[in-house]
Write a protein that holds these residues in place. Structure first.
Motif, PDB file in Angstrom:
ATOM      1  N   LEU A  65      41.585 -12.807  82.638  1.00 40.40           N
ATOM      2  CA  LEU A  65      42.054 -11.672  83.434  1.00 40.40           C
ATOM      3  C   LEU A  65      41.057 -11.281  84.519  1.00 40.40           C
ATOM      4  O   LEU A  65      39.842 -11.248  84.275  1.00 40.40           O
ATOM      5  CB  LEU A  65      42.300 -10.458  82.532  1.00 40.40           C
ATOM      6  CG  LEU A  65      43.556 -10.477  81.671  1.00 40.40           C
ATOM      7  CD1 LEU A  65      43.640  -9.208  80.846  1.00 40.40           C
ATOM      8  CD2 LEU A  65      44.797 -10.613  82.539  1.00 40.40           C
ATOM      9  N   PRO A  66      41.572 -10.948  85.705  1.00 40.25           N
ATOM     10  CA  PRO A  66      40.698 -10.460  86.782  1.00 40.25           C
ATOM     11  C   PRO A  66      40.423  -8.961  86.589  1.00 40.25           C
ATOM     12  O   PRO A  66      40.982  -8.110  87.295  1.00 40.25           O
ATOM     13  CB  PRO A  66      41.538 -10.715  88.041  1.00 40.25           C
ATOM     14  CG  PRO A  66      42.950 -10.599  87.559  1.00 40.25           C
ATOM     15  CD  PRO A  66      42.965 -11.098  86.149  1.00 40.25           C
ATOM     16  N   VAL A  67      39.581  -8.638  85.606  1.00 40.12           N
ATOM     17  CA  VAL A  67      39.347  -7.242  85.242  1.00 40.12           C
ATOM     18  C   VAL A  67      37.901  -6.865  85.533  1.00 40.12           C
ATOM     19  O   VAL A  67      36.966  -7.587  85.160  1.00 40.12           O
ATOM     20  CB  VAL A  67      39.668  -7.010  83.745  1.00 40.12           C
ATOM     21  CG1 VAL A  67      39.234  -5.624  83.313  1.00 40.12           C
ATOM     22  CG2 VAL A  67      41.149  -7.200  83.494  1.00 40.12           C
ATOM     23  N   ASN A  68      37.707  -5.708  86.190  1.00 35.84           N
ATOM     24  CA  ASN A  68      36.368  -5.200  86.469  1.00 35.84           C
ATOM     25  C   ASN A  68      35.875  -4.256  85.372  1.00 35.84           C
ATOM     26  O   ASN A  68      34.666  -4.142  85.148  1.00 35.84           O
ATOM     27  CB  ASN A  68      36.348  -4.444  87.803  1.00 35.84           C
ATOM     28  CG  ASN A  68      36.751  -5.331  88.967  1.00 35.84           C
ATOM     29  OD1 ASN A  68      37.916  -5.372  89.342  1.00 35.84           O
ATOM     30  ND2 ASN A  68      35.787  -6.063  89.519  1.00 35.84           N
ATOM     31  N   MET A  69      36.827  -3.577  84.719  1.00 36.23           N
ATOM     32  CA  MET A  69      36.434  -2.588  83.725  1.00 36.23           C
ATOM     33  C   MET A  69      37.559  -2.428  82.696  1.00 36.23           C
ATOM     34  O   MET A  69      38.733  -2.612  83.021  1.00 36.23           O
ATOM     35  CB  MET A  69      36.152  -1.232  84.393  1.00 36.23           C
ATOM     36  CG  MET A  69      35.638  -0.162  83.443  1.00 36.23           C
ATOM     37  SD  MET A  69      34.940   1.263  84.319  1.00 36.23           S
ATOM     38  CE  MET A  69      36.408   1.955  85.079  1.00 36.23           C
ATOM     39  N   VAL A  70      37.200  -2.109  81.447  1.00 37.83           N
ATOM     40  CA  VAL A  70      38.199  -1.796  80.425  1.00 37.83           C
ATOM     41  C   VAL A  70      38.020  -0.347  79.995  1.00 37.83           C
ATOM     42  O   VAL A  70      36.894   0.180  80.005  1.00 37.83           O
ATOM     43  CB  VAL A  70      38.097  -2.734  79.197  1.00 37.83           C
ATOM     44  CG1 VAL A  70      38.355  -4.178  79.594  1.00 37.83           C
ATOM     45  CG2 VAL A  70      36.766  -2.592  78.494  1.00 37.83           C
ATOM     46  N   LYS A  71      39.145   0.258  79.607  1.00 34.55           N
ATOM     47  CA  LYS A  71      39.120   1.646  79.156  1.00 34.55           C
ATOM     48  C   LYS A  71      39.475   1.670  77.670  1.00 34.55           C
ATOM     49  O   LYS A  71      40.595   1.328  77.282  1.00 34.55           O
ATOM     50  CB  LYS A  71      40.113   2.483  79.973  1.00 34.55           C
ATOM     51  CG  LYS A  71      40.105   3.961  79.595  1.00 34.55           C
ATOM     52  CD  LYS A  71      41.047   4.768  80.492  1.00 34.55           C
ATOM     53  CE  LYS A  71      40.398   5.085  81.814  1.00 34.55           C
ATOM     54  NZ  LYS A  71      41.186   6.077  82.602  1.00 34.55           N
ATOM     55  N   ILE A  72      38.510   2.050  76.816  1.00 35.42           N
ATOM     56  CA  ILE A  72      38.731   2.113  75.370  1.00 35.42           C
ATOM     57  C   ILE A  72      39.778   3.178  75.077  1.00 35.42           C
ATOM     58  O   ILE A  72      39.672   4.320  75.532  1.00 35.42           O
ATOM     59  CB  ILE A  72      37.428   2.450  74.614  1.00 35.42           C
ATOM     60  CG1 ILE A  72      36.327   1.445  74.964  1.00 35.42           C
ATOM     61  CG2 ILE A  72      37.681   2.481  73.111  1.00 35.42           C
ATOM     62  CD1 ILE A  72      36.562   0.073  74.474  1.00 35.42           C
ATOM     63  N   ASP A  73      40.812   2.815  74.293  1.00 36.40           N
ATOM     64  CA  ASP A  73      41.917   3.738  74.045  1.00 36.40           C
ATOM     65  C   ASP A  73      41.483   4.945  73.218  1.00 36.40           C
ATOM     66  O   ASP A  73      40.599   4.861  72.348  1.00 36.40           O
ATOM     67  CB  ASP A  73      43.053   3.008  73.324  1.00 36.40           C
ATOM     68  CG  ASP A  73      44.323   3.829  73.316  1.00 36.40           C
ATOM     69  OD1 ASP A  73      44.576   4.532  72.324  1.00 36.40           O
ATOM     70  OD2 ASP A  73      45.063   3.784  74.321  1.00 36.40           O
ATOM     71  N   LYS A  74      42.121   6.055  73.470  1.00 34.35           N
ATOM     72  CA  LYS A  74      41.778   7.337  72.839  1.00 34.35           C
ATOM     73  C   LYS A  74      41.939   7.320  71.313  1.00 34.35           C
ATOM     74  O   LYS A  74      41.248   8.052  70.606  1.00 34.35           O
ATOM     75  CB  LYS A  74      42.655   8.439  73.441  1.00 34.35           C
ATOM     76  CG  LYS A  74      42.272   9.849  73.025  1.00 34.35           C
ATOM     77  CD  LYS A  74      43.160  10.870  73.736  1.00 34.35           C
ATOM     78  CE  LYS A  74      42.730  12.294  73.430  1.00 34.35           C
ATOM     79  NZ  LYS A  74      42.808  12.630  71.997  1.00 34.35           N
ATOM     80  N   ILE A  75      42.864   6.468  70.786  1.00 40.71           N
ATOM     81  CA  ILE A  75      43.094   6.495  69.341  1.00 40.71           C
ATOM     82  C   ILE A  75      41.846   6.074  68.566  1.00 40.71           C
ATOM     83  O   ILE A  75      41.620   6.535  67.447  1.00 40.71           O
ATOM     84  CB  ILE A  75      44.285   5.594  68.942  1.00 40.71           C
ATOM     85  CG1 ILE A  75      44.010   4.121  69.269  1.00 40.71           C
ATOM     86  CG2 ILE A  75      45.569   6.066  69.573  1.00 40.71           C
ATOM     87  CD1 ILE A  75      45.033   3.174  68.686  1.00 40.71           C
ATOM     88  N   PHE A  76      41.010   5.225  69.156  1.00 43.50           N
ATOM     89  CA  PHE A  76      39.774   4.808  68.492  1.00 43.50           C
ATOM     90  C   PHE A  76      38.702   5.884  68.617  1.00 43.50           C
ATOM     91  O   PHE A  76      37.830   6.000  67.759  1.00 43.50           O
ATOM     92  CB  PHE A  76      39.268   3.497  69.088  1.00 43.50           C
ATOM     93  CG  PHE A  76      40.277   2.378  68.998  1.00 43.50           C
ATOM     94  CD1 PHE A  76      40.605   1.814  67.774  1.00 43.50           C
ATOM     95  CD2 PHE A  76      40.911   1.913  70.133  1.00 43.50           C
ATOM     96  CE1 PHE A  76      41.536   0.788  67.696  1.00 43.50           C
ATOM     97  CE2 PHE A  76      41.840   0.887  70.060  1.00 43.50           C
ATOM     98  CZ  PHE A  76      42.160   0.331  68.834  1.00 43.50           C
ATOM     99  N   ILE A  77      38.789   6.657  69.685  1.00 43.82           N
ATOM    100  CA  ILE A  77      37.802   7.711  69.919  1.00 43.82           C
ATOM    101  C   ILE A  77      38.088   8.926  69.042  1.00 43.82           C
ATOM    102  O   ILE A  77      37.173   9.550  68.505  1.00 43.82           O
ATOM    103  CB  ILE A  77      37.800   8.099  71.413  1.00 43.82           C
ATOM    104  CG1 ILE A  77      37.386   6.882  72.245  1.00 43.82           C
ATOM    105  CG2 ILE A  77      36.872   9.273  71.682  1.00 43.82           C
ATOM    106  CD1 ILE A  77      37.566   7.041  73.717  1.00 43.82           C
TER     107      ILE A  77
END
Length: 642
Positions: free
Chosen positions: A525-537
């Motif tokens: 994937l051409p991804v610069n950043m990932v956002k950790i989902d709120k359910i884990f937080i």
């Protein structure tokens, strides 16, 4: 001889001549009469010969007709039968004539029609028609259109009946095929919606009389399209047939299993006394589907989502019950795979509101009812302000503020998400350009993109035009997409994102950890950043297991050498966790809530001050980011306790 004597003699002679003439006349009359009699005799003989010839001709003609034909008297005694009639009954003419019609093989059930025909023929002198099925050994049944016609003499007195059997088997078979097409599903041979609706109406009528309940299940296969696209239509059709068979095994003979369309099924249960009786049925269905199905020799396990409505509790008509069961199914699918939901009034109210929102959404853009809120994003260790996420809100004059979670799905279903999404990108870029100019800041502006927007023709041009029209740098714009965007066409979506990334736009993978992308796909994937989902937080600190999952996700991101941001950070414990685990960025209510455009100035100014203070402090005392953990506020600015 005297004159008197002559006169007498003359008179006698004249009288004698008269008698002779009279005798001669009578003789000729007798001769003429004899000739007439002879002629009449000859005519009678000729007539009888003609009748004999006619009867033979008639028999030849009748015996060569394709239709079975017979004649009988008014008591139903057969007097004549043609060859085709004999073939139909399997008897010779000698075996048929003299027998009653109801004693002929294949004619045993014709009694009621015979009585009705006899009454109509004798009273009204009219022909009588009816359809009749003849079953023959080892053969499929034949169907005939039977016509009984009166036979009358010269005085118009009815003394017999002629019966003609016209074969309509092909027509009946065609009608039956049309009936199957009209009321049966061509793939599974289950009843279709039309037949199901007919049976449901009948069941409701019986239920009203017996004071019982009728239950309707509407179900569909979870992720069937995924299975179908992976294995092909032929394999998908086999799966539908196999599912149909298992569903039929879960119901009684008096119940109905039908195929609605594609992967959607309906079940009809009669004579239900209490809804509790439905729970064992649900369990039977789940158990029947537990065993794997085999597609191209590969085991495949599936589940069904189920929506249930009950007459008379959930509606008084068949249409009401089906609609409400379908609404319950939609609610069940919201819960995830293998869900089961009973209809209730709250569901109805929810969908009525959804329909109302859909109607109002069509005019929302024209009426300028949308507004953007902006939530700040920070570097975790330094709390530097790194950017803003643009979040759409709908301020509807009738129902008030509507959150994206409620109206975005409606916009996606109606296709309105495309113009709405374009408005968000254009507006966010313009606002960012103004802020950038006013505060000389170099922040990022982040925008959420739906799957439909991403796959819309011309999406690349939409983004590039928004950058060009606003004048901002491509590297300042971050597009947030979810893993679900890649489910149906990974390569095509990845290709679009690569083009955007090549143009300088940053790509953020949102809701990371909740999708089904493999590690191999993530690397592509051409991804610069990932956002950790709120359910884990949300579950950080509640148990060790969740902390381990979050830690594993963070480790994976570090391994992929991709930047990271944690969303939904709402307390200090969560913030400290991500600082400890070296998560670069955070956003959430603990730092700042989303604010409208009017309040951005305060957040930007504060962020600039903090960023400058951090930079000066680092330069002055040589602190590392790891040493900056706490901050306090005084009357003049900001300082950190280390």
């Amino acid at each position: 001889m005297d004159k008197q004597s002559d006169s007498i003699a003359y008179n006698k002679l004249e009288h004698l001549y008269d008698k002779i003439a009279d005798l001669e006349k009578k003789l000729w009359q007798q001769i003429a009469s004899k000739e007439q009699l002879q002629l009449k005799l000859e005519q009678v003989l000729a007539s009888e010969k003609f009748l004999e010839i006619s009867e033979k001709y008639y028999r030849v003609l009748v015996n060569n007709l394709e239709d079975p034909i017979f004649s009988c008297n008014l008591k139903g005694i057969i007097t004549l039968a043609n060859t085709r009639f004999c073939q139909m009954t399997g008897k010779t003419e000698d075996q048929i004539t003299g027998k009653e019609i109801t004693h002929i093989p294949g004619m045993e059930n014709i009694g009621l029609q015979w009585k009705a025909a006899l009454e109509q023929i004798t009273k009204a002198g009219q022909s009588y028609h009816f359809e009749y099925e003849v079953k023959q050994k080892g053969d499929r049944p034949s169907y005939y259109l039977v016509t009984f016609t009166p036979i009358a003499n010269a005085q118009k007195e009815i003394f017999g009946i002629m019966g003609v059997y016209h074969d309509i088997t092909i027509r009946k078979q065609r009608e039956q095929r049309m009936m199957v097409l009209a009321y049966r599903d061509s793939l599974t041979n289950l009843p279709n919606k039309a037949l199901f609706l007919d049976r449901l109406n009948t069941a409701i009528s019986i239920s009203r009389r017996n004071h019982t309940k009728v239950a309707v299940f509407i179900m569909d296969i979870d992720e069937f399209k995924k299975v179908n696209s992976a294995s092909g239509d032929e394999a998908g059709n086999k799966l539908l047939i196999d599912v149909s068979r298992r569903l039929v095994s879960c119901i009684r003979d008096s119940d109905t299993a039908a195929r609605f369309h594609e992967d959607k099924y309906m079940l009809l249960f009669l004579n239900i006394r209490h809804t509790a009786e439905l729970f064992p049925i649900i369990e039977r269905i789940n158990t029947a589907l537990e065993e794997a199905f085999y597609i191209q020799a590969n085991p495949v396990r599936i589940t069904l989502s189920k929506g249930i409505a009950v007459f008379p509790d959930d509606g008084v008509t068949a249409e009401d019950i089906i609609v409400n069961a379908d609404l319950a199914l939609a609610k069940a699918k919201e819960k995830g795979k293998n869900g089961c939901f009973f209809f209730n009034n709250q569901i109805k109210e929810m969908f009525e509101r959804k329909s109302r929102l859909e109607e109002m959404l069509k005019n929302a853009m024209k009426n300028n009812e949308f507004v953007l809120y902006y939530q700040p994003q920070y570097e975790a260790r330094t709390r530097r302000l790194r950017g803003l996420e643009a979040l759409i809100r709908w301020n509807n004059p009738e129902v008030g503020l509507v959150m994206p979670a409620e109206f975005i799905p409606v916009a996606e279903e109606t296709g309105l998400i495309v113009p709405i999404g374009k408005w968000v990108i254009d507006t966010a870029c313009k606002i960012y350009a103004r802020i950038n100019k006013e505060y000389s800041s170099r922040l990022n502006i982040s925008v959420n993109i739906s799957a439909k927007e991403l796959k819309q023709k011309g999406f690349y041009e939409t983004v590039i035009n928004a950058l060009h029209n606003s004048g901002i740098e491509a590297a300042s714009l971050e597009l947030e997409i979810t893993e679900s965007n890649f489910q149906n066409d990974f390569e095509a979506v990845a290709g679009i994102l690569k083009n955007l990334q090549a143009a300088g736009v940053r790509i953020v993978l949102d809701n990371f950890g909740t999708g089904n992308l493999s590690l191999a796909q993530l690397k592509k994937l051409p991804v610069n950043m990932v956002k950790i989902d709120k359910i884990f937080i949300d579950e950080i600190g509640q148990d060790n297991t969740t902390g381990t999952i979050a830690k594993s996700l963070i480790s994976l991101v570090h391994e992929l050498n991709i930047e990271m941001i944690a969303e939904g950070v709402e307390n200090k414990e969560q913030l400290d966790y991500f600082i400890k685990e070296k998560s670069a960025n955070v956003q959430g209510y603990f730092m700042a809530e989303p604010v409208p455009e009017e309040q951005l100035g305060e957040i930007i100014s504060k962020g600039i001050l903090e960023n400058e203070a951090v930079s000066r402090l680092i330069q002055k005392v040589g602190l590392t980011y790891e040493g900056i953990l706490k901050w306090k506020k005084n009357g003049t600015g900001m300082y950190w306790d280390v």
